[in-house]
Structures are given as C-alpha cells and as structure tokens.
Design a protein around this motif. Structure first.
Motif, PDB file in Angstrom:
ATOM      1  N   LEU A  78       0.883  -1.162   0.000  1.00 51.31           N
ATOM      2  CA  LEU A  78       0.000   0.000   0.000  1.00 51.31           C
ATOM      3  C   LEU A  78       0.923   1.215   0.000  1.00 51.31           C
ATOM      4  N   ILE A  79       0.870   1.966  -1.092  1.00 52.19           N
ATOM      5  CA  ILE A  79       1.793   3.084  -1.303  1.00 52.19           C
ATOM      6  C   ILE A  79       0.979   4.348  -1.535  1.00 52.19           C
ATOM      7  N   GLU A  80       1.405   5.445  -0.890  1.00 48.59           N
ATOM      8  CA  GLU A  80       0.819   6.755  -1.176  1.00 48.59           C
ATOM      9  C   GLU A  80       1.922   7.605  -1.809  1.00 48.59           C
ATOM     10  N   PRO A  81       1.961   7.639  -3.163  1.00 46.87           N
ATOM     11  CA  PRO A  81       3.027   8.390  -3.827  1.00 46.87           C
ATOM     12  C   PRO A  81       2.861   9.891  -3.646  1.00 46.87           C
ATOM     13  N   ASP A  82       3.972  10.605  -3.738  1.00 43.62           N
ATOM     14  CA  ASP A  82       3.978  12.060  -3.652  1.00 43.62           C
ATOM     15  C   ASP A  82       3.691  12.625  -5.037  1.00 43.62           C
ATOM     16  N   THR A  83       2.446  13.007  -5.285  1.00 38.24           N
ATOM     17  CA  THR A  83       2.069  13.515  -6.614  1.00 38.24           C
ATOM     18  C   THR A  83       2.628  14.903  -6.891  1.00 38.24           C
ATOM     19  N   GLN A  92       7.583  13.271 -23.613  1.00 39.33           N
ATOM     20  CA  GLN A  92       7.071  11.923 -23.401  1.00 39.33           C
ATOM     21  C   GLN A  92       5.898  11.682 -24.340  1.00 39.33           C
ATOM     22  N   VAL A  93       5.819  10.471 -24.835  1.00 40.80           N
ATOM     23  CA  VAL A  93       4.735  10.102 -25.730  1.00 40.80           C
ATOM     24  C   VAL A  93       3.678   9.362 -24.914  1.00 40.80           C
ATOM     25  N   ILE A  94       2.430   9.813 -25.041  1.00 41.36           N
ATOM     26  CA  ILE A  94       1.324   9.142 -24.372  1.00 41.36           C
ATOM     27  C   ILE A  94       0.688   8.193 -25.373  1.00 41.36           C
ATOM     28  N   GLU A  95       0.606   6.935 -24.995  1.00 37.44           N
ATOM     29  CA  GLU A  95      -0.012   5.944 -25.867  1.00 37.44           C
ATOM     30  C   GLU A  95      -1.408   5.637 -25.345  1.00 37.44           C
ATOM     31  N   GLY A  96      -2.375   5.636 -26.250  1.00 38.54           N
ATOM     32  CA  GLY A  96      -3.761   5.410 -25.867  1.00 38.54           C
ATOM     33  C   GLY A  96      -4.049   3.998 -25.398  1.00 38.54           C
ATOM     34  N   HIS A  97      -3.208   3.048 -25.777  1.00 36.88           N
ATOM     35  CA  HIS A  97      -3.455   1.649 -25.420  1.00 36.88           C
ATOM     36  C   HIS A  97      -2.322   1.085 -24.576  1.00 36.88           C
ATOM     37  N   SER A  98      -1.817   1.881 -23.677  1.00 32.72           N
ATOM     38  CA  SER A  98      -0.849   1.393 -22.696  1.00 32.72           C
ATOM     39  C   SER A  98      -1.140   2.131 -21.400  1.00 32.72           C
ATOM     40  N   MET A  99      -0.604   1.628 -20.327  1.00 36.41           N
ATOM     41  CA  MET A  99      -0.938   2.223 -19.037  1.00 36.41           C
ATOM     42  C   MET A  99       0.325   2.403 -18.218  1.00 36.41           C
ATOM     43  N   ASP A 100       0.733   3.634 -18.064  1.00 32.10           N
ATOM     44  CA  ASP A 100       1.814   4.004 -17.166  1.00 32.10           C
ATOM     45  C   ASP A 100       1.196   4.995 -16.191  1.00 32.10           C
ATOM     46  N   PRO A 101       0.915   4.560 -14.950  1.00 28.80           N
ATOM     47  CA  PRO A 101       0.217   5.440 -14.000  1.00 28.80           C
ATOM     48  C   PRO A 101       0.880   6.798 -13.794  1.00 28.80           C
ATOM     49  N   ILE A 102       2.209   6.852 -13.807  1.00 26.25           N
ATOM     50  CA  ILE A 102       2.888   8.139 -13.625  1.00 26.25           C
ATOM     51  C   ILE A 102       2.581   9.065 -14.802  1.00 26.25           C
ATOM     52  N   MET A 107      -0.426  13.550 -17.116  1.00 29.47           N
ATOM     53  CA  MET A 107      -1.382  14.030 -18.111  1.00 29.47           C
ATOM     54  C   MET A 107      -2.514  14.791 -17.429  1.00 29.47           C
ATOM     55  N   VAL A 108      -2.989  14.291 -16.292  1.00 31.84           N
ATOM     56  CA  VAL A 108      -4.039  14.973 -15.543  1.00 31.84           C
ATOM     57  C   VAL A 108      -3.570  16.386 -15.181  1.00 31.84           C
ATOM     58  N   LYS A 109      -2.336  16.505 -14.688  1.00 35.99           N
ATOM     59  CA  LYS A 109      -1.807  17.825 -14.317  1.00 35.99           C
ATOM     60  C   LYS A 109      -1.640  18.723 -15.541  1.00 35.99           C
ATOM     61  N   THR A 110      -1.166  18.146 -16.651  1.00 34.16           N
ATOM     62  CA  THR A 110      -0.989  18.915 -17.874  1.00 34.16           C
ATOM     63  C   THR A 110      -2.320  19.444 -18.392  1.00 34.16           C
ATOM     64  N   ILE A 118      -3.764  10.073  -3.973  1.00 39.75           N
ATOM     65  CA  ILE A 118      -3.531   8.863  -4.755  1.00 39.75           C
ATOM     66  C   ILE A 118      -2.947   7.784  -3.852  1.00 39.75           C
ATOM     67  N   TYR A 119      -3.480   6.585  -4.003  1.00 44.28           N
ATOM     68  CA  TYR A 119      -2.917   5.405  -3.346  1.00 44.28           C
ATOM     69  C   TYR A 119      -2.682   4.341  -4.403  1.00 44.28           C
ATOM     70  N   LEU A 120      -1.746   3.457  -4.129  1.00 48.33           N
ATOM     71  CA  LEU A 120      -1.511   2.313  -4.986  1.00 48.33           C
ATOM     72  C   LEU A 120      -1.564   1.056  -4.137  1.00 48.33           C
ATOM     73  N   VAL A 121      -2.468   0.144  -4.503  1.00 50.18           N
ATOM     74  CA  VAL A 121      -2.457  -1.198  -3.931  1.00 50.18           C
ATOM     75  C   VAL A 121      -1.746  -2.036  -4.982  1.00 50.18           C
ATOM     76  N   GLY A 122      -0.528  -2.410  -4.684  1.00 50.46           N
ATOM     77  CA  GLY A 122       0.307  -3.107  -5.650  1.00 50.46           C
ATOM     78  C   GLY A 122       0.604  -4.525  -5.232  1.00 50.46           C
ATOM     79  N   CYS A 123       0.923  -5.347  -6.221  1.00 52.61           N
ATOM     80  CA  CYS A 123       1.266  -6.741  -5.978  1.00 52.61           C
ATOM     81  C   CYS A 123       2.544  -7.073  -6.741  1.00 52.61           C
ATOM     82  N   GLU A 124       3.463  -7.709  -6.065  1.00 50.47           N
ATOM     83  CA  GLU A 124       4.716  -8.152  -6.696  1.00 50.47           C
ATOM     84  C   GLU A 124       4.398  -9.267  -7.684  1.00 50.47           C
TER      85      GLU A 124
END
Length: 169
Positions: A78-83, A92-102, A107-110, A118-124
């Motif tokens: 459980l991670i709370e990144p510093d946005t 940076q190129v944004i691709e419509g069919h890929s997912m890079d959360p950062i 993009m939201v800020k732009t 923001i929180y991340l529930v991540g799994c190794e």
C-alpha cells in the motif's frame, strides 16, 4: 455534507500474465457492495480513460496494479506516492493503449487537473509471460487477489471515516 468520491482504478493487461492483477481485483470487487461515492473501474490498459476519470473530480484515486519492488511474488504493498514531485510530460509520448500510472497522473496535471489523493495497492508479480503473451495470473498473484480486495475495502472505509471526522470537526 459533501460526499467523498473515491475511484478504484484497476489496471492491467490480461494478455501479459501477472499484469492482469488489477483486472482480477476488479472482478473480485464487482461482487461486493461498496459505499455510495465509491466507483470501481477496470481500466485495463486505457490510460486516457483513466486520466479523464480522475479529472471527473474524485477526492481520492486508489490504483490497483502490479508493482515490482523486488520481494516475493504475491507480496502486497500500500503506497501513497507524492504527486507533487511528478515530472512534467515534456518529450514523453502518451499511448492510448498502454498504461503508465505516472504518465497518466502527469497528463491529468498537464490538462489542468489535480489528481487529488492517490494510493496504490500493488502486488509483486512472478511473470509477465513469454513474448507472445500469457493468459492468467500466476499462483502467488492469484492467491493475493482476495487480500488485495480486502485492502481496498479497508482503505475505502478508512478514508470515508476520516472524511466524516473532518466534517464533524
């Protein structure tokens, strides 16, 4: 009283083995009743859709995705990144069919938005499969899906309780 709006953004590619973790958690959460104001969405690899959803005014976004941190496969985080420290999108190129959360948060800020909390529930992960792809998640990642869904529910309830306490203060 303002309703706390929480987006649970499940992320992943079902053709790349353990990358489908977020999709599996979305399926698990679909069978559960969550409080008003909480929306669970399987975004798959649709980064633009996630960015526009975040722009829709959520107070908090909980992303559910694989997260490589070097621990045993199936380990949950459980991670709370510093946005505030996100880099800009220049070059940076944004691709419509890929997912890079950062990149999605950038993009939201732009686009003039603020991602909120923001929180991340991540799994190794254990494997993303061979080059030609792999359907289905590994055993350790599948074993972590129920616990991850529980982590999301617990976090949602904690956030809603905190927002009620702030309103009452």
């Amino acid at each position: 009283m303002t309703v706390q709006r929480i987006l649970v953004a499940c992320i992943g590619n079902i053709f790349m083995g353990d990358d489908a973790f977020g999709v599996e958690v979305a399926k698990k959460l679909a069978g559960r009743t969550l409080p008003d104001g909480v929306r669970v969405v399987d975004f798959g690899i649709r980064g633009f859709d996630l960015a526009y959803a975040i722009l829709d005014g959520y107070n908090t976004t909980i992303m559910v995705d694989v997260t490589q941190r070097g621990h045993e496969p199936g380990t949950l985080y459980l991670i709370e990144p510093d946005t505030d420290s996100l880099s800009e999108l220049e070059g940076q190129v944004i691709e419509g069919h890929s997912m890079d959360p950062i990149k999605v948060l950038n993009m939201v800020k732009t686009m003039g938005g603020e991602p909120g909390r923001i929180y991340l529930v991540g799994c190794e992960p254990a494997t993303f499969g061979p080059e030609e792809g792999l359907m289905g998640v590994s055993e350790p990642v599948q074993a972590a899906v129920d616990e991850a869904a529980g982590m999301v529910e617990a976090l949602v309830h904690k956030l809603l309780l905190e927002s009620r306490q702030v309103v009452q203060s």
